[in-house]
Design a protein around this motif. Structure first.
Motif, short mmCIF file in Angstrom:
data_model
loop_
_atom_site.label_atom_id
_atom_site.label_comp_id
_atom_site.label_asym_id
_atom_site.label_seq_id
_atom_site.Cartn_x
_atom_site.Cartn_y
_atom_site.Cartn_z
N UNK A 1 -12.15 29.96 -41.27
CA UNK A 1 -10.78 30.13 -40.83
C UNK A 1 -9.98 28.84 -41.02
N UNK A 2 -10.58 27.72 -40.66
CA UNK A 2 -9.92 26.42 -40.85
C UNK A 2 -9.68 26.13 -42.32
N UNK A 3 -10.64 26.48 -43.16
CA UNK A 3 -10.50 26.25 -44.60
C UNK A 3 -9.36 27.10 -45.15
N UNK A 4 -9.24 28.34 -44.68
CA UNK A 4 -8.15 29.21 -45.13
C UNK A 4 -6.80 28.66 -44.67
N UNK B 1 8.25 21.25 -54.24
CA UNK B 1 8.98 21.74 -55.41
C UNK B 1 10.44 22.06 -55.05
N UNK B 2 10.64 22.71 -53.92
CA UNK B 2 12.00 23.02 -53.48
C UNK B 2 12.79 21.74 -53.24
N UNK C 1 -1.62 23.65 -47.63
CA UNK C 1 -1.45 22.91 -48.89
C UNK C 1 -0.53 23.66 -49.85
N UNK C 2 -0.67 25.00 -49.88
CA UNK C 2 0.18 25.81 -50.74
C UNK C 2 1.64 25.71 -50.30
#
Length: 78
Positions: free
Chosen positions: A35-38, A52-53, A44-45
């Protein structure tokens, strides 16, 4: 361990990794849960998208500043 891995049809190292991750998930050993990894991947995404914005806005502001200094903003004088 090797016999159990053989019974499951996996390499003993794979079984060892599964057991280690299960201990992390159960809070027995320190580490990053699934869950933490997700959550980290999602964060990060989102950071990448926001960067980018931000770059688009920075470039737009620089473009508008240049356009304004080229005389476009002086047309209201007079």
């Amino acid at each position: 361990m090797e016999q159990i891995a053989h019974d499951f049809g996996v390499h003993p190292v794979t079984l060892s990794k599964w057991l280690r991750q299960a201990d992390v998930e159960d809070g027995i050993k320190p580490g990053v849960t699934a869950n933490q990894a997700a959550e980290l991947r999602e964060a990060k995404r989102r950071i990448r998208r926001l960067e980018q914005e931000n770059e688009v806005l920075r470039r737009a502001a620089a473009y508008l500043l240049r356009a304004g200094s080229d005389g476009g903003s002086h047309s209201t004088e007079g």
